[in-house]
Design an enzyme around this catalytic site. Structure first.
Site, PDB file in Angstrom:
ATOM      1  N   GLU A   5      25.424  43.137  16.874  1.00 12.34           N
ATOM      2  CA  GLU A   5      26.818  42.819  17.230  1.00 12.34           C
ATOM      3  C   GLU A   5      27.097  43.021  18.718  1.00 12.34           C
ATOM      4  O   GLU A   5      27.725  42.178  19.352  1.00 12.34           O
ATOM      5  CB  GLU A   5      27.795  43.617  16.367  1.00 12.34           C
ATOM      6  N   HIS A  50      29.845  32.872  18.882  1.00 19.03           N
ATOM      7  CA  HIS A  50      29.353  34.173  18.429  1.00 19.03           C
ATOM      8  C   HIS A  50      28.519  34.020  17.155  1.00 19.03           C
ATOM      9  O   HIS A  50      27.375  34.487  17.093  1.00 19.03           O
ATOM     10  CB  HIS A  50      30.537  35.109  18.193  1.00 19.03           C
ATOM     11  N   GLU A  51      29.069  33.371  16.157  1.00 18.30           N
ATOM     12  CA  GLU A  51      28.334  33.253  14.888  1.00 18.30           C
ATOM     13  C   GLU A  51      27.081  32.398  15.072  1.00 18.30           C
ATOM     14  O   GLU A  51      26.035  32.680  14.506  1.00 18.30           O
ATOM     15  CB  GLU A  51      29.226  32.695  13.774  1.00 18.30           C
ATOM     16  N   GLU A  59      27.744  40.466   3.965  1.00 15.12           N
ATOM     17  CA  GLU A  59      27.606  41.579   4.898  1.00 15.12           C
ATOM     18  C   GLU A  59      28.764  42.557   4.662  1.00 15.12           C
ATOM     19  O   GLU A  59      29.898  42.103   4.514  1.00 15.12           O
ATOM     20  CB  GLU A  59      27.643  41.090   6.349  1.00 15.12           C
ATOM     21  N   GLY A  77      36.765  37.745  10.749  1.00 20.37           N
ATOM     22  CA  GLY A  77      36.973  36.486  11.454  1.00 20.37           C
ATOM     23  C   GLY A  77      36.013  35.412  10.969  1.00 20.37           C
ATOM     24  O   GLY A  77      36.418  34.302  10.637  1.00 20.37           O
ATOM     25  N   ALA A  78      34.723  35.752  10.911  1.00 17.60           N
ATOM     26  CA  ALA A  78      33.724  34.783  10.497  1.00 17.60           C
ATOM     27  C   ALA A  78      32.410  35.491  10.229  1.00 17.60           C
ATOM     28  O   ALA A  78      32.236  36.648  10.604  1.00 17.60           O
ATOM     29  CB  ALA A  78      33.529  33.726  11.577  1.00 17.60           C
ATOM     30  N   MET A  79      31.477  34.768   9.596  1.00 25.40           N
ATOM     31  CA  MET A  79      30.223  35.376   9.175  1.00 25.40           C
ATOM     32  C   MET A  79      29.058  34.421   9.394  1.00 25.40           C
ATOM     33  O   MET A  79      29.125  33.252   9.042  1.00 25.40           O
ATOM     34  CB  MET A  79      30.346  35.771   7.689  1.00 25.40           C
ATOM     35  N   GLU A  80      27.968  34.979   9.925  1.00 24.88           N
ATOM     36  CA  GLU A  80      26.835  34.194  10.423  1.00 24.88           C
ATOM     37  C   GLU A  80      25.778  33.850   9.381  1.00 24.88           C
ATOM     38  O   GLU A  80      24.607  33.668   9.746  1.00 24.88           O
ATOM     39  CB  GLU A  80      26.181  34.965  11.571  1.00 24.88           C
ATOM     40  N   ASN A  81      26.097  33.748   8.095  1.00 26.05           N
ATOM     41  CA  ASN A  81      25.103  33.415   7.070  1.00 26.05           C
ATOM     42  C   ASN A  81      24.164  32.299   7.551  1.00 26.05           C
ATOM     43  O   ASN A  81      24.608  31.315   8.114  1.00 26.05           O
ATOM     44  CB  ASN A  81      25.801  32.932   5.801  1.00 26.05           C
TER      45      ASN A  81
HETATM   46  N1  BES Z   1      28.832  39.749  11.198  1.00 22.99           N
HETATM   47  C1  BES Z   1      30.202  39.704  11.559  1.00 22.99           C
HETATM   48  C2  BES Z   1      31.116  39.551  10.384  1.00 22.99           C
HETATM   49  C3  BES Z   1      31.274  40.752   9.502  1.00 22.99           C
HETATM   50  C4  BES Z   1      31.917  41.857   9.946  1.00 22.99           C
HETATM   51  C5  BES Z   1      30.837  40.784   8.217  1.00 22.99           C
HETATM   52  C6  BES Z   1      32.089  42.951   9.099  1.00 22.99           C
HETATM   53  C7  BES Z   1      30.980  41.872   7.403  1.00 22.99           C
HETATM   54  C8  BES Z   1      31.624  42.967   7.832  1.00 22.99           C
HETATM   55  C9  BES Z   1      30.486  38.566  12.520  1.00 22.99           C
HETATM   56  O1  BES Z   1      29.393  38.138  13.252  1.00 22.99           O
HETATM   57  C10 BES Z   1      31.484  39.060  13.507  1.00 22.99           C
HETATM   58  O2  BES Z   1      31.153  39.906  14.276  1.00 22.99           O
HETATM   59  N2  BES Z   1      32.715  38.564  13.475  1.00 22.99           N
HETATM   60  C11 BES Z   1      33.803  39.021  14.287  1.00 22.99           C
HETATM   61  C12 BES Z   1      34.181  38.074  15.360  1.00 22.99           C
HETATM   62  C13 BES Z   1      33.336  38.079  16.586  1.00 22.99           C
HETATM   63  C14 BES Z   1      33.776  37.007  17.550  1.00 22.99           C
HETATM   64  C15 BES Z   1      33.293  39.411  17.277  1.00 22.99           C
HETATM   65  C16 BES Z   1      34.976  39.159  13.330  1.00 22.99           C
HETATM   66  O3  BES Z   1      34.865  38.714  12.198  1.00 22.99           O
HETATM   67  O4  BES Z   1      35.983  39.724  13.738  1.00 22.99           O
HETATM   68 ZN    ZN Z   2      28.947  39.311  14.902  1.00 24.61          ZN
END
Ligand code: BES
Ligand code: ZN
Length: 850
Positions: free
Chosen positions: A313, A290-291, A122, A254-258
């Site tokens: 999001e 969240h993920e 992503e 922070g993390a990714m929801e693959n």
């Molecule tokens: N889908 C996002 C991760 C992401 C963000 C991938 C930007 C590529 C580009 C993930 O679900 C997300 O939102 N992560 C947040 C943390 C969340 C608790 C709000 C993050 O990574 O900060």
């Molecule tokens: Zn997210």
């Protein structure tokens, strides 16, 4: 594309891809610098397509060969991808490309982190893996074969076969390429399992580097709680036999929801009492939720295009906030979220980077993973829920999942579901998605003959590209208190729809005290002339906990503003009110800790700016110091008792109640340290068996410039733990006095453990620099220069993280001419850098242009 002619993408230009993708087969032959990716993709031309061009995105790929239906073809390589003549009937596309994971420092696509292969796709990273219609509205099933000698080789979905040197995976759920993931390396798993409400057994794993096994238990429990909660509250069940989480050290976000294979920054999943603070535990629980929640809000129902990002999001942040409120304290979570919103989203929405939750144009989508898309996106859903009520909200959500499962959707689809479920017309409400800027709501009151009238006037200042704004629907939660503190009108949600509007309350024996914007029912700035006496009254009596905190927060701000502007002494009535609250053991300790936490210096700067003054960071710092010192002295006699009473004994547990007590205890320790020369903090440091208490003691000592010995000891103890070392780097800069901040940060960039390529370490140093308000904005300009130097250096390695950190400069128009010209010089220097990335170029241009 040359950097002076960057391409802009527009929401209005959306056109569907001209082909369906029926299936995707990928084979990876792993090698650190020469990984081969073989793709076999079944395409079917859409008969009614307006655009029949066969264009596949591809970046940084070396094309080895391409075939259509088994026949070699020579595609035309164009900027950002390839084009090829294709049959008018369904066909099979095959391509072989070579990529270099070890050389990938941007951490997008397939890259290596500590000798482990991992991916981040992503938003547009899949195009760095192979040629593909890399857009979220193209969904397909993926079958993946991984060839290599790594002990563990994972991809999305379910395992379908494995042998010596290979593993195969199949994901039965059609998905966009941004949800693709692959992980391979020497990993160990912490296993678990969950039985869904319909009785299906799901295997769970958290995969980590050998040595981190003891940091997985908390994350596993959080995952199970999340799975259960989504079933209980939203009726949503998990849909594969396996759910994997992997921790990686080098990660931009922070993390990714693959799908079925979430990838986490190790800082957002690894936890142990010895190495993680209470705040870390809470964040880990929230981010795992969240993920996981994205499995439905994001994966099963995804976005048509990246302009719709807040569809997944905003909704998922809203859902994880509900989860945290249910697991912990609802008012405390709300207060925390509003503090974050004001600290991160308000400056964005009221500065050069302002954009609506659904932007209409972008150059680089990575720059739009913003506080506005996330946090304001979640606030918009909260408002919708308030307006339609809980029952209608869940009815609409049910309809959303029934109607749109398996689709790539838009904000229009989302709102239509609410219109159909409730019969409401949401056309005015939709303005929240298209208008940028924080509305100001001016409130005036009138009382005569038992009738009380509240009049609201809303307006939104101009934002880039949006000079005029139409009135929005604002849910305004209001309650009324009688002068003796009883609630005479329970909370009612008033619906503001016009520029100016009045509401009356009949039959009131005396003029009430209004409690307005309860629970922070809308992301607006309330403007109302009121007295400190009334604020103190609300701090003591309001039945809405959020507004009780808000009254205290307003008092704190007024006091600090008066101290800065007039050199006033800290407000005595406020100090008294604080003292009373701190000693009131009936009150939740977490709540008391929040009331005791002063508004940030940046927040005071913003307040001064909004009132037409030019904030002086040094004066704001001095006022903060004086205030805290005065508060410590005022509480002097009770501090030792309070410290003892809030100390949590026994073995550490990260639960919300103990964490709340420790938060209060930490605040008290920091006050005490101003009076006792650090004696108690040194004792706590020596005795601590958990990071929360160790860190709180170290922070209190370092703030008082009495922590040298402990800081060295901390380094000795934790130098092999990357995540704890991030705290050590950040803390030194956060605690530095203004005139020493830049030098402290600079010295740390020379430290053997500083690593430009690790986003966590870079953020530890430069996030702390930008977060030290008076230090970063020191009149010397050293802070600005140091940050700019390092952003320029990082941009060559990691554009995404560089661009995000440019936001440190977004508030530059608040400050005096001297600081403005210092900042402008640094922004121009960044903008003029040869070969600057599209990401960073867009950010500095937008910040400069305002
Ligand atoms: N889908 C996002 C991760 C992401 C963000 C991938 C930007 C590529 C580009 C993930 O679900 C997300 O939102 N992560 C947040 C943390 C969340 C608790 C709000 C993050 O990574 O900060
Ligand atoms: Zn997210």
């Amino acid at each position: 594309m040359a950097k002076d002619t960057p391409q802009t993408f527009y929401l209005k230009d959306y056109t569907p891809f001209g082909f369906d993708v029926e299936s995707v087969h990928l084979t990876f032959r792993l090698a650190p610098e020469t990984t081969r990716v073989l793709s076999r993709i079944r395409f079917a031309p859409k008969p009614d397509a307006a655009d029949k061009t066969f264009f596949l995105y591809g970046e940084e790929l070396q094309l080895i060969s391409a075939k259509i239906d088994g026949q070699a073809v020579t595609p035309e390589l164009v900027d950002g991808g390839l084009k090829c003549a294709v049959p008018s009937a369904p066909f099979t596309w095959e391509a072989e490309v070579e990529i270099n994971p070890a050389g990938n420092t941007a951490l997008e696509g397939l890259y290596m982190s500590n000798r482990m292969y991992c991916t981040q796709c992503e938003a547009e990273g899949f195009r760095k893996i192979t040629y593909y219609p890399d857009r979220p509205d193209v969904m397909s099933t993926f079958t993946v074969r991984i060839e290599g000698d790594e002990p563990v080789m994972l991809s999305n979905g379910n395992p379908v076969g494995a042998g010596e040197g290979w593993a195969e995976w199949h994901d039965p759920w059609p998905k966009p390429a941004y949800l693709f993931a692959l992980v391979a390396g020497d990993l160990v798993n912490h296993p678990g399992s969950f039985t869904t409400k319909s009785g299906k057994e799901v295997e769970l794993n958290i995969w980590v580097r050998p040595g981190d096994e003891n940091k997985c238990a908390f994350g596993m429990e959080a995952l199970k709680k999340s799975m259960k909660w989504d079933e209980d509250v939203y009726g949503l069940e998990y849909d594969l036999e396996l759910f994997n989480i992997v921790a990686v050290d080098d990660f931009n976000m922070g993390a990714m929801e693959n799908k079925g294979l979430n990838i986490f920054n190790s800082s957002c999943v690894l936890a142990s009492p010895e190495t993680s603070t209470d705040a870390n535990f809470e964040r880990i629980e929230a981010i795992i939720a969240h993920e996981y929640f994205h499995n439905w809000t994001g994966n099963r129902i995804t976005c048509r295009d990246w302009f719709q990002l807040c569809l997944k999001e905003g909704l998922t942040v809203f859902r994880d906030a509900q989860f945290t409120a249910d697991m912990r304290s609802e008012p405390v979570k709300r207060i925390d979220d509003v503090i974050t919103l004001r600290a991160r989203q308000f400056p964005e929405d009221n500065g050069p980077l302002a954009h609506p939750p659904r932007p209409e144009a972008f150059q680089e989508i990575n720059n739009f993973y913003t506080a506005t898309v996330y946090e304001k996106g979640a606030e918009v859903i909260g408002m919708l829920k308030r307006l339609v009520g809980d029952e209608s909200y869940y009815k609409a959500l049910k309809l959303y999942f029934e109607r749109h499962d398996g689709q790539a959707c838009t904000i229009e689809d989302w709102l239509k579901v609410f219109e159909d479920a409730t019969g409401r017309d949401l056309s005015q409400f939709k303005l929240w998605y298209s208008q940028a800027g924080t509305p100001r709501v001016k409130v005036t009151e009138d009382y005569a003959g038992g009738t009380y009238t509240l009049t609201f006037e809303q307006s939104t200042p101009p934002t880039p590209g949006q000079p005029d704004k139409a009135p929005r629907v604002i849910p305004m939660a209001v309650g009324l208190l009688s002068p003796n503190g009883d609630e005479v009108r329970a909370t009612e949600v008033l619906e503001l729809t016009e520029a100016k509007q009045s509401f009356t309350f009949e039959g009131l024996a005396s003029k009430p005290v209004p409690s307005i914007l309860r629970e922070f029912s809308a992301p607006v700035i309330l403007e109302r002339e009121t007295s400190n006496a009334e604020r103190a009254f609300l701090l003591a009596h309001d039945t809405d906990p959020f507004n009780r905190w808000e009254a205290g927060n307003a008092l704190a701000k007024e006091t600090r503003v008066a101290m800065v502007l007039d050199g006033a002494a800290p407000d005595a009535a406020y100090l008294d009110a604080l003292e009373k609250l701190v000693r009131d053991d009936e009150q939740d300790p977490a709540f008391r800790a929040l009331v005791l936490s002063p508004p940030s210096q940046s927040d005071i700067a913003q307040t001064l700016y909004e009132r037409g003054y030019t904030p002086d960071p040094q004066k704001i710092y001095d006022a903060a110091e004086t205030f805290t010192q005065t508060l410590a002295q005022q509480l002097e006699t009770s501090l030792p008792r309070l410290y003892a009473a809030t100390t949590v004994e026994g073995s550490y547990s990260p639960d919300a109640e103990s964490a709340g007590k420790r938060a209060l205890n930490g605040r008290i320790l920091s006050l005490l340290t101003r009076l006792d020369g650090g004696e108690q903090a040194a004792r706590q440091y020596a005795a601590a068996d958990n990071m929360t208490q160790q860190y709180a003691a170290l922070a209190a000592l370092m703030k008082a410039e009495k922590g040298e010995v402990q800081s060295r000891a901390f380094f000795e103890q934790w130098q092999d733990d990357r995540l704890v070392m991030d705290k050590w780097f950040a803390l030194q800069i956060a605690c530095a006095a203004p005139e020493k901040t830049a030098a402290t940060a600079k010295a740390l960039t020379q430290h053997a453990l500083f690593d430009m390529k690790n986003p966590n370490r870079f953020r530890a140093v430069f996030g702390a620099l930008a977060g030290n308000h008076a230090g970063f904005h020191h009149a010397s300009g050293e802070g600005y220069q140091l940050l700019a130097d390092n952003l320029i250096a990082l941009d060559k390695l990691n554009p995404q993280t560089t661009a995000r950190m440019c936001a440190a400069f977004q508030t530059w128009k608040r400050y005096d001419a001297g600081r403005q010209s210092l900042i402008r010089a640094q922004l121009s220097r960044i903008a003029g850098t040869e070969g600057l990335s599209r990401d960073t170029n867009e950010m500095v241009t937008r910040i400069l242009d305002a």
